[in-house]
Structure formats: C-alpha cells, structure tokens
Design a protein around this motif. Structure first.
Motif, short mmCIF file in Angstrom:
data_model
loop_
_atom_site.label_atom_id
_atom_site.label_comp_id
_atom_site.label_asym_id
_atom_site.label_seq_id
_atom_site.Cartn_x
_atom_site.Cartn_y
_atom_site.Cartn_z
N TRP A 144 21.08 -52.30 44.43
CA TRP A 144 20.45 -51.12 43.84
C TRP A 144 19.78 -51.46 42.51
O TRP A 144 19.55 -50.60 41.68
N SER A 145 19.46 -52.73 42.30
CA SER A 145 18.93 -53.16 41.00
C SER A 145 17.57 -52.55 40.67
O SER A 145 17.17 -52.51 39.50
N ASN A 146 16.84 -52.06 41.70
CA ASN A 146 15.54 -51.44 41.43
C ASN A 146 15.66 -49.95 41.09
O ASN A 146 14.66 -49.30 40.81
N TYR A 147 16.89 -49.42 41.11
CA TYR A 147 17.11 -48.03 40.69
C TYR A 147 17.57 -48.03 39.24
O TYR A 147 18.65 -48.53 38.92
N ARG A 148 16.76 -47.47 38.36
CA ARG A 148 17.09 -47.43 36.94
C ARG A 148 16.61 -46.11 36.34
O ARG A 148 15.57 -45.57 36.73
N GLY A 149 17.35 -45.61 35.36
CA GLY A 149 16.96 -44.41 34.64
C GLY A 149 17.76 -43.18 35.04
O GLY A 149 18.40 -43.13 36.09
N VAL A 150 17.71 -42.17 34.17
CA VAL A 150 18.40 -40.90 34.39
C VAL A 150 17.35 -39.80 34.48
O VAL A 150 16.48 -39.69 33.60
N LEU A 151 17.42 -38.99 35.53
CA LEU A 151 16.44 -37.92 35.76
C LEU A 151 17.14 -36.57 35.72
O LEU A 151 18.15 -36.37 36.39
N VAL A 152 16.58 -35.63 34.94
CA VAL A 152 17.11 -34.28 34.82
C VAL A 152 16.08 -33.29 35.34
O VAL A 152 14.90 -33.33 34.93
N TYR A 153 16.50 -32.42 36.25
CA TYR A 153 15.61 -31.37 36.76
C TYR A 153 15.64 -30.19 35.78
O TYR A 153 16.70 -29.64 35.49
N VAL A 154 14.45 -29.82 35.30
CA VAL A 154 14.33 -28.70 34.36
C VAL A 154 14.03 -27.44 35.16
O VAL A 154 12.92 -27.26 35.68
#
Length: 355
Positions: free
Chosen positions: A13-23
């Motif tokens: 899963w090394s290509n999955y990076r970052g945190v996403l928040v749904y507004v």
C-alpha cells in the motif's frame, strides 16, 4: 503460516498516502463536524508526515474550500455543479470514489451524520475496504505500519475497542460531532484548491430531491455551551423540571442519560452519549449520573464538568473537574438560587463554577 510468509502475502500500500476529510455542507453552510475532523486529521497527517486533504462537493461552494484551508487543509478538491446542490448518494459517491482512486489517500474521515454515514458506507462497499463507525478516538501507529487506530465503545458499550484495517486501503472511519476539536481558524493560511469534474449529469441520476423539510427541535445539545444533564439518580421525570430551572438560569440546555430516555422520563433529543449526542460544552452538569462508558464518551470533552451524586465512588467523579457528594434535591436548587442572585446583580453566573 509463519510471520514471514504472512508478510509476503500482505498487499503493498506504499502508493496510498495522505489523509482526506469529507466536508459536509447543506445550502452552502458546512457542518461543524467537518472542521472538527480537519483538526483530528491534521494530527494524524503530522504523525504520518503527509498532507491533509479535504473534499468539498456542492453548488457554488468555493467559499467552503477556502474555509477548509483556514481550518487546516493543505489541499482541497472542489467539485461544483447545479446537480450537486443537494446530497444524493449516487453522484456524491461517484465523485468521491473517483477521487480516492486517483489520489489514493491512506485515511478517509467522514462525519457520523445521516449524510456522512450513507456516503462512507456506499464508498466502503464499492472499494471494498473497512469502515469503523461512530469513532470517539483516532490515532495512528507510526511508520512502517501506518495503521489507523479507530476506537469506539463495544461489548454493550462497557469497554472501548480499537479497530484496525490491516489489509485494505484507504482506512475509513466516521466520527460524531463534538468528539474532536477544530483548530483555530487561520484566515492567512495558504493552501491549494483543485477543481475536479462531476462525472454525472442530471439525466444519469435516478433520484430527485423534491423538497427538504428540516425537523425543528427546541433542543440543540451539539451547539450548547452549557448543559445540565440528569441520570437515573433523579428517580423519575418530575426532577427534570428542577434541572430545567437551572439550565434556564444559566442559559443552557437540559441533557439526559440513556437510562432516563429508555425509561420514558424525557425525549431522546435530550440524550447525551454514544447512542445520543456527543457534546463539547464549556460547562457540563452531570446530576445523578453514575458515569457509564456509554454516557461519558459523549461528554468527556466538556471544558468543565461538575458532577453531583450521593455515591462518592460513582465513576463519574473520575471524569469531573469538580465533584459534589450529597443530596441533589438540595444541592441543585441551592445552585439555581445562587445563579439567579448573580444574574440579578448583573454578574456572570458561570464565574462561580470557575473560581
């Protein structure tokens, strides 16, 4: 199977990076839980040394993308169109799924609202991946595991369980309003707004929003700065009138534990706890409340907690900043009288709880 063999079979899963928040927004106004999740998301992103991203969907909502940057987002993905004015599962989930496929965040966070639960559930089904619902604590293990530690009450809400999603990405969770704290709004903060296309036209969407009728309630615990809550120790519905007098004197709202709601003493809209509202007031009275996990997870982030209980060993005192052991039927009227006296002298009645 050995640990080495299991490790070899684990996906990369090394290509999955970052945190996403749904507004989440309605009629161009964001739900407070969105800013609260950006606050929680920034802490996770800092531990993982990644960027914090946000997603804004709607019609003429660019101002919310700018607000997301003010509340901590480094990059905001914005999708606008007349057909996106009202939430509908299919177009919103299509947009979010496409973004996740393109950007590959390792963590996605949603508010545990009716909309957030619906959207997160639809996305988790299509990916597929895990989804932890109604979390009350969020943390991450440092690299190399990078696992999201999503905790929530379990086993009849008598203990906390931390749920991991080891073999799928993104790791997803919903969280209730009032659980996490928003960062201070910084109007000078800089970030990037990225516009993304809407893949669906109105003719491709099966459902139509004819009218939205908002259910009006005189109780707004999630926004209340002062809450006077009662529990089983009140003994029945009548003492809630006494709590209402104190709440009115302080300019607050009346809350209740689940036991009171289940007994029919007060309506569900007053319930604080895992199956009620999660609150973060400046002042919280826990009157005749024992302090079960189900209740404390909903109010433990209050700025000042005052517990009143005849049992000196009641668990609620472990969470309270101030504790009063005694007869609540004598103590509460005495506090109400003091509050009214201070108001009559035009003094701040809440100062007696901070001194």
């Amino acid at each position: 199977m050995s640990k080495e063999q299991m490790k070899d079979q684990m996906p990369d899963w090394s290509n999955y990076r970052g945190v996403l928040v749904y507004v989440e927004q309605r009629n161009g106004a964001a739900k407070n839980v969105s800013w609260q999740l950006l606050g929680a998301g920034q802490k996770l992103a800092a531990k993982l040394d990644v960027s914090l991203m946000a997603l804004v969907i709607g019609d003429q909502v660019e101002h919310l993308a700018r607000e997301a940057i003010c509340y901590g987002a480094d990059r905001v993905f914005l999708c606008e169109g007349p057909e996106l004015k009202d939430y509908r599962t299919r177009p919103y989930s299509r947009i979010t799924l496409k973004l996740i496929e393109d950007v590959k965040p390792e963590i996605c966070l949603f508010g545990a609202t009716a909309t957030g639960r619906d959207l997160a559930g639809a996305i988790a089904t299509h990916l597929p991946t895990g989804l932890t619902a109604d979390t009350t604590e969020l943390d991450v293990e440092p690299p190399p595991s990078r696992l999201l530690l999503a905790s929530r009450p379990a086993f009849a809400e008598k203990m906390m369980a931390t749920i991991l999603c080891k073999q799928y990405r993104p790791q997803m969770a919903t969280a209730r309003a009032g659980v996490f704290q928003a960062l201070p709004r910084d109007p000078d903060r800089k970030g990037e707004i990225v516009r993304i296309p809407n893949p669906m036209g109105e003719e491709q969407i099966a459902t139509r929003v004819v009218e939205f009728i908002e259910q009006k309630s005189g109780v707004n615990l999630e926004e209340a700065e002062i809450i006077v809550a009662g529990g089983r120790g009140l003994g029945g519905p009548e003492p809630f009138k006494m709590l209402k007098e104190l709440a009115d004197a302080l300019g607050g709202e009346v809350g209740a534990s689940r036991a009171c709601v289940d007994a029919g003493w007060i309506k569900h809209e007053h319930q604080v706890g895992q199956t009620g509202c999660t609150v973060r007031p400046k002042l919280y009275f826990a009157i005749g409340i024992s302090g079960a996990v189900q209740h404390t997870v909903g109010m433990s982030n209050s700025e000042v907690i005052i517990a009143i209980n005849k049992d000196p060993d009641a668990p609620i005192f472990q969470f309270a900043h101030y504790g009063i052991v005694g007869d609540l039927f004598k103590i509460v009227p005495a506090i109400t009288a003091q509050v009214r006296q201070r108001k009559a002298k035009k003094a701040d009645p809440t100062e007696i709880f901070h001194s």
